[in-house]
Structure formats: C-alpha cells, structure tokens
Design a protein around this motif. Structure first.
Motif, mmCIF file in Angstrom:
data_model
loop_
_atom_site.group_PDB
_atom_site.id
_atom_site.type_symbol
_atom_site.label_atom_id
_atom_site.label_comp_id
_atom_site.label_asym_id
_atom_site.label_seq_id
_atom_site.Cartn_x
_atom_site.Cartn_y
_atom_site.Cartn_z
ATOM 1 N N LEU A 1 0.874 -1.169 0.000
ATOM 2 C CA LEU A 1 0.000 0.000 0.000
ATOM 3 C C LEU A 1 0.908 1.215 0.000
ATOM 4 O O LEU A 1 1.961 1.201 0.645
ATOM 5 N N TRP A 2 0.544 2.269 -0.735
ATOM 6 C CA TRP A 2 1.400 3.451 -0.799
ATOM 7 C C TRP A 2 0.577 4.728 -0.640
ATOM 8 O O TRP A 2 -0.618 4.755 -0.912
ATOM 9 N N HIS A 3 1.280 5.758 -0.162
ATOM 10 C CA HIS A 3 0.721 7.113 -0.064
ATOM 11 C C HIS A 3 1.739 8.087 -0.637
ATOM 12 O O HIS A 3 2.907 8.050 -0.262
ATOM 13 N N LEU A 4 1.300 8.929 -1.542
ATOM 14 C CA LEU A 4 2.128 9.992 -2.105
ATOM 15 C C LEU A 4 1.580 11.308 -1.579
ATOM 16 O O LEU A 4 0.374 11.556 -1.670
ATOM 17 N N ALA A 5 2.451 12.123 -0.988
ATOM 18 C CA ALA A 5 2.040 13.437 -0.483
ATOM 19 C C ALA A 5 2.775 14.521 -1.261
ATOM 20 O O ALA A 5 3.991 14.447 -1.464
ATOM 21 N N ILE A 6 2.016 15.507 -1.718
ATOM 22 C CA ILE A 6 2.567 16.629 -2.476
ATOM 23 C C ILE A 6 2.848 17.772 -1.520
ATOM 24 O O ILE A 6 2.035 18.076 -0.639
ATOM 25 N N ALA A 7 4.009 18.415 -1.683
ATOM 26 C CA ALA A 7 4.398 19.529 -0.817
ATOM 27 C C ALA A 7 3.596 20.772 -1.196
ATOM 28 O O ALA A 7 3.912 21.448 -2.172
ATOM 29 N N SER A 8 2.514 21.005 -0.457
ATOM 30 C CA SER A 8 1.680 22.181 -0.684
ATOM 31 C C SER A 8 0.805 22.371 0.543
ATOM 32 O O SER A 8 0.794 21.533 1.441
ATOM 33 N N ALA A 9 0.090 23.446 0.563
ATOM 34 C CA ALA A 9 -0.879 23.625 1.639
ATOM 35 C C ALA A 9 -1.883 22.484 1.550
ATOM 36 O O ALA A 9 -2.145 21.972 0.456
ATOM 37 N N PRO A 10 -2.441 22.029 2.680
ATOM 38 C CA PRO A 10 -3.402 20.930 2.636
ATOM 39 C C PRO A 10 -4.503 21.174 1.600
ATOM 40 O O PRO A 10 -5.074 22.257 1.528
#
Length: 144
Positions: free
Chosen positions: A116-125
């Motif tokens: 299972l994976w999660h990708l988070a983008i660097a930005s305001a929520p």
C-alpha cells in the motif's frame, strides 16, 4: 443434503491441501540486498543493502510522472519472520516536490510483495494533496 455439503467441503479441503503442498515445494526466496522487483506500472525497486538492524537502502525507478526513468534513492526498514516479512520504504522524489511511502508484506514462497502506498505533495493541505494506492511487486530475474 448434508452429505452433499460434507462431500463438497472434503473436496475443497483436499484441493486446498494440494495447493498448499505445491506452494511449499516451490523454492523460497528470502528478501535480500541485490534483488529487484517490478510492479504493474513498470516501477522498479532495487535493494542495495539490508543492515543487520533491518535498515534498507536502494532505489525506485518509475516509468511515468515526475522523475520518470531516473533512479530515486529509497530508505526503509525490513523485518523478516517465518514465511516472509514486513517492510516499509520511502522516496523523496528529487525535483518533484513530493514523497511516497510504501508498507508491504513480503512472501518468501512467491518472492513478491503486496504494498500500500501514499504519495504526499508539498503544498498547503488540499483535497487532492495525498494520493493512495496498492501494487504488487514481483521479483525480476537476476541479471547475472
């Protein structure tokens, strides 16, 4: 009617036992450095080192999106036990303003793992700032 159910159940138990027996006859592949896996999207994971404490290092090369076809460093952890193990690894996608983390279970019997994976983008929520999914990584043949 109960006799039919009992026969069906015994037939199922026999077939399940036969399938388990076939799986056990297959050579086991322990999770180790120097091995590579590929998922359904063509992403390649290569482990270069597994420290005695389980610390992983290696690379991930994706075939699409930001950073495509450029190996990206990974770090993570592996704990082996019994018929497989648990692993987690993360990538800071260089130049892509994002990170991805995978959590998986490894099978010695198949030499593969489901993650299972999660990708988070660097930005305001934002509602689309975190993306999740699942992949199966299958061991690649040795390139020796």
């Amino acid at each position: 009617m109960p006799a039919k159910i009992a026969r069906a159940f015994l037939c199922w138990v026999f077939m399940a036992g036969a399938a388990l027996g076939q799986g056990q006859a297959q050579a086991e592949t322990k999770f180790a450095a120097g091995l590579s896996w590929v998922n359904e999207d063509g992403t390649v994971l290569t482990i270069t080192a597994v420290a005695p404490n389980g610390l992983l290092t290696g690379s991930v090369t994706t075939q699409a999106g930001c950073g495509a076809k450029k190996p990206q460093a990974l770090t993570g952890w592996y704990f082996g036990a019994g018929a497989g193990g648990a692993l987690t690894f993360s990538v800071n996608w260089e130049g892509c303003n994002s990170v991805t983390t995978w959590s998986a279970q490894y099978s010695n019997a198949t030499g593969s793992f489901r993650a299972l994976w999660h990708l988070a983008i660097a930005s305001a929520p934002a509602w689309n700032g975190i993306v999740a999914g699942a992949h199966t990584f299958v061991m690649q043949p040795s390139k020796k």
